[in-house]
Structures are given as structure tokens and as C-alpha cells.
Motif scaffolding. Structure first.
Motif, PDB file in Angstrom:
ATOM      1  N   LEU A   1       2.643  14.142 -12.163  1.00 49.07           N
ATOM      2  CA  LEU A   1       2.889  13.367 -10.952  1.00 49.07           C
ATOM      3  C   LEU A   1       3.475  14.245  -9.843  1.00 49.07           C
ATOM      4  CD1 LEU A   1       2.766  10.577  -9.654  1.00 49.07           C
ATOM      5  CD2 LEU A   1       5.044  10.128 -10.589  1.00 49.07           C
ATOM      6  N   GLU A   2       4.388  15.122 -10.184  1.00 49.71           N
ATOM      7  CA  GLU A   2       4.976  16.020  -9.187  1.00 49.71           C
ATOM      8  C   GLU A   2       3.953  17.018  -8.659  1.00 49.71           C
ATOM      9  OE1 GLU A   2       8.535  17.598 -11.004  1.00 49.71           O
ATOM     10  OE2 GLU A   2       9.704  15.852 -10.345  1.00 49.71           O
ATOM     11  N   ARG A   3       2.990  17.406  -9.493  1.00 51.33           N
ATOM     12  CA  ARG A   3       1.914  18.285  -9.033  1.00 51.33           C
ATOM     13  C   ARG A   3       1.071  17.574  -7.969  1.00 51.33           C
ATOM     14  NH1 ARG A   3      -1.034  19.939 -13.837  1.00 51.33           N
ATOM     15  NH2 ARG A   3      -2.797  18.593 -13.303  1.00 51.33           N
ATOM     16  N   PHE A   4       0.734  16.313  -8.233  1.00 57.94           N
ATOM     17  CA  PHE A   4      -0.005  15.521  -7.243  1.00 57.94           C
ATOM     18  C   PHE A   4       0.807  15.374  -5.958  1.00 57.94           C
ATOM     19  CE2 PHE A   4      -2.114  12.778 -10.790  1.00 57.94           C
ATOM     20  CZ  PHE A   4      -2.986  13.807 -11.092  1.00 57.94           C
ATOM     21  N   GLU A   5       2.087  15.054  -6.129  1.00 57.10           N
ATOM     22  CA  GLU A   5       2.957  14.788  -4.983  1.00 57.10           C
ATOM     23  C   GLU A   5       3.142  16.031  -4.120  1.00 57.10           C
ATOM     24  OE1 GLU A   5       6.468  14.579  -2.558  1.00 57.10           O
ATOM     25  OE2 GLU A   5       6.386  15.806  -4.373  1.00 57.10           O
ATOM     26  N   ALA A   6       3.188  17.195  -4.731  1.00 56.22           N
ATOM     27  CA  ALA A   6       3.365  18.438  -3.979  1.00 56.22           C
ATOM     28  C   ALA A   6       2.200  18.678  -3.025  1.00 56.22           C
ATOM     29  CB  ALA A   6       3.518  19.616  -4.939  1.00 56.22           C
TER      30      ALA A   6
ATOM     31  N   ASP B   1      12.230  10.263  -4.792  1.00 60.37           N
ATOM     32  CA  ASP B   1      12.628  10.087  -6.192  1.00 60.37           C
ATOM     33  C   ASP B   1      12.376   8.665  -6.688  1.00 60.37           C
ATOM     34  OD1 ASP B   1      13.390  12.743  -6.499  1.00 60.37           O
ATOM     35  OD2 ASP B   1      15.433  12.350  -5.824  1.00 60.37           O
ATOM     36  N   LYS B   2      12.715   7.679  -5.878  1.00 62.50           N
ATOM     37  CA  LYS B   2      12.484   6.284  -6.269  1.00 62.50           C
ATOM     38  C   LYS B   2      10.994   5.994  -6.394  1.00 62.50           C
ATOM     39  CE  LYS B   2      16.679   4.418  -4.172  1.00 62.50           C
ATOM     40  NZ  LYS B   2      17.187   3.576  -3.077  1.00 62.50           N
ATOM     41  N   ALA B   3      10.205   6.529  -5.473  1.00 64.23           N
ATOM     42  CA  ALA B   3       8.757   6.302  -5.514  1.00 64.23           C
ATOM     43  C   ALA B   3       8.125   6.948  -6.738  1.00 64.23           C
ATOM     44  CB  ALA B   3       8.110   6.834  -4.232  1.00 64.23           C
ATOM     45  N   LEU B   4       8.535   8.169  -7.052  1.00 63.10           N
ATOM     46  CA  LEU B   4       7.986   8.829  -8.242  1.00 63.10           C
ATOM     47  C   LEU B   4       8.353   8.059  -9.512  1.00 63.10           C
ATOM     48  CD1 LEU B   4       8.488  12.638  -7.487  1.00 63.10           C
ATOM     49  CD2 LEU B   4       6.416  11.269  -7.250  1.00 63.10           C
ATOM     50  N   GLN B   5       9.577   7.588  -9.595  1.00 60.55           N
ATOM     51  CA  GLN B   5       9.970   6.813 -10.768  1.00 60.55           C
ATOM     52  C   GLN B   5       9.179   5.514 -10.858  1.00 60.55           C
ATOM     53  OE1 GLN B   5      12.053   7.987 -13.290  1.00 60.55           O
ATOM     54  NE2 GLN B   5      11.030   6.270 -14.282  1.00 60.55           N
ATOM     55  N   LEU B   6       8.960   4.879  -9.733  1.00 57.63           N
ATOM     56  CA  LEU B   6       8.157   3.663  -9.688  1.00 57.63           C
ATOM     57  C   LEU B   6       6.738   3.932 -10.194  1.00 57.63           C
ATOM     58  CD1 LEU B   6       8.209   0.654  -8.778  1.00 57.63           C
ATOM     59  CD2 LEU B   6       7.343   1.454  -6.585  1.00 57.63           C
TER      60      LEU B   6
ATOM     61  N   LEU C   1      -0.243  16.059  -2.128  1.00 57.45           N
ATOM     62  CA  LEU C   1      -0.637  14.869  -1.378  1.00 57.45           C
ATOM     63  C   LEU C   1       0.514  14.156  -0.678  1.00 57.45           C
ATOM     64  CD1 LEU C   1      -2.965  13.478  -4.170  1.00 57.45           C
ATOM     65  CD2 LEU C   1      -3.709  14.591  -2.049  1.00 57.45           C
ATOM     66  N   GLY C   2       1.723  14.328  -1.190  1.00 53.95           N
ATOM     67  CA  GLY C   2       2.871  13.591  -0.673  1.00 53.95           C
ATOM     68  C   GLY C   2       2.997  12.233  -1.353  1.00 53.95           C
ATOM     69  N   TRP C   3       4.221  11.790  -1.570  1.00 53.57           N
ATOM     70  CA  TRP C   3       4.415  10.532  -2.303  1.00 53.57           C
ATOM     71  C   TRP C   3       3.930   9.334  -1.504  1.00 53.57           C
ATOM     72  CZ3 TRP C   3       7.455   6.550  -0.567  1.00 53.57           C
ATOM     73  CH2 TRP C   3       8.439   6.839   0.382  1.00 53.57           C
ATOM     74  N   GLU C   4       4.019   9.418  -0.179  1.00 54.28           N
ATOM     75  CA  GLU C   4       3.567   8.293   0.644  1.00 54.28           C
ATOM     76  C   GLU C   4       2.065   8.056   0.495  1.00 54.28           C
ATOM     77  OE1 GLU C   4       5.164  10.983   1.851  1.00 54.28           O
ATOM     78  OE2 GLU C   4       6.940  10.352   2.943  1.00 54.28           O
ATOM     79  N   THR C   5       1.308   9.124   0.353  1.00 57.56           N
ATOM     80  CA  THR C   5      -0.142   9.018   0.170  1.00 57.56           C
ATOM     81  C   THR C   5      -0.474   8.535  -1.234  1.00 57.56           C
ATOM     82  OG1 THR C   5      -0.496  10.789   1.766  1.00 57.56           O
ATOM     83  CG2 THR C   5      -2.309  10.315   0.265  1.00 57.56           C
TER      84      THR C   5
END
Length: 113
Positions: free
Chosen positions: A42-47, A76-81, A49-53
Motif C-alpha cells: 500500500l505504501e508503494r502505491f501511495e508513494a 496515516d488514517k487513510a492508509l489504515q482505512l 499515486l498519493g493517498w488522495e488518489t
């Protein structure tokens, strides 16, 4: 090698898979519900694309969440969600050599692949 991430029953994932198969593209499918989702992925994707995307605020799962879980989101809250409810991730996510795409349109896959 192409890896397509998503949920098997998602209509958009089905369209992406049909496009890949129809265009002779070999790929591996990773179903979040069957194969799981860990924080590192998930952190690889977020790095990239960004968590908002990554966060799908238009889907059924999002709308069914308690309002308290949807408010005051930060990274952090979004990634946990997303870890707790992988179906709130916008789908599909496609990874190939040097590229990460989110969502599907035949035009975007044709131009990027």
C-alpha cells in the motif's frame, strides 16, 4: 511482467482484465480479498499515486463507513482505512516496469502499455 491489483468482482477490474487478455498482454492478478494487502504494498502505491488518489470516495464501501472514519483524514488514517477495508481503494491498480496506473480506460492502457 504486469500485475493487476483489485477485487475479482469489481466491474472496472473485469474490464481491465478483458482488455489485457484481448490485447495479448500477460499479467498476474492480485485479488486484495484473496491474496491480501500489506502495508508495504500500500505504501508503494501511495508513494507513486498519493493517498488522495488511491482512496475511492465514490464507492459503496466508502458511503457505508461511519462518518467518524471518513472525517479528518490524513495520510496515516487513510492508509489504515485502506488496510482495514481494501475495497475503498480505487481499482484497478496496475504495475509494470516503471509504471503504476490507477483506474481503467482502454485509451489509458493503450497509450501507457
Amino acid at each position: 511482467m504486469i500485475t493487476l491489483y483489485g477485487i475479482k468482482n469489481c466491474d472496472t477490474v473485469k474490464k481491465a482484465r478483458a482488455w489485457l487478455e484481448g490485447n495479448g498482454r500477460e499479467y498476474r492478478f492480485h485479488d486484495f480479498r484473496v491474496d491480501g494487502l500489506d502495508r508495504a504494498l500500500l505504501e508503494r502505491f501511495e508513494a507513486v499515486l498519493g493517498w488522495e488518489t488511491l482512496l475511492n470516495r465514490r464507492g459503496t464501501t466508502w458511503r457505508k463507513l461511519d462518518e467518524a472514519k471518513r472525517e479528518n483524514l490524513d495520510r496515516d488514517k487513510a492508509l489504515q482505512l485502506m488496510l482495514d477495508h481494501p475495497s475503498v481503494i480505487k481499482r484497478p491498480v496496475l504495475e509494470t516496469a516503471g509504471k503504476t496506473l490507477i483506474g481503467f480506460t482502454p485509451e489509458s492502457y493503450a497509450s501507457e502499455l
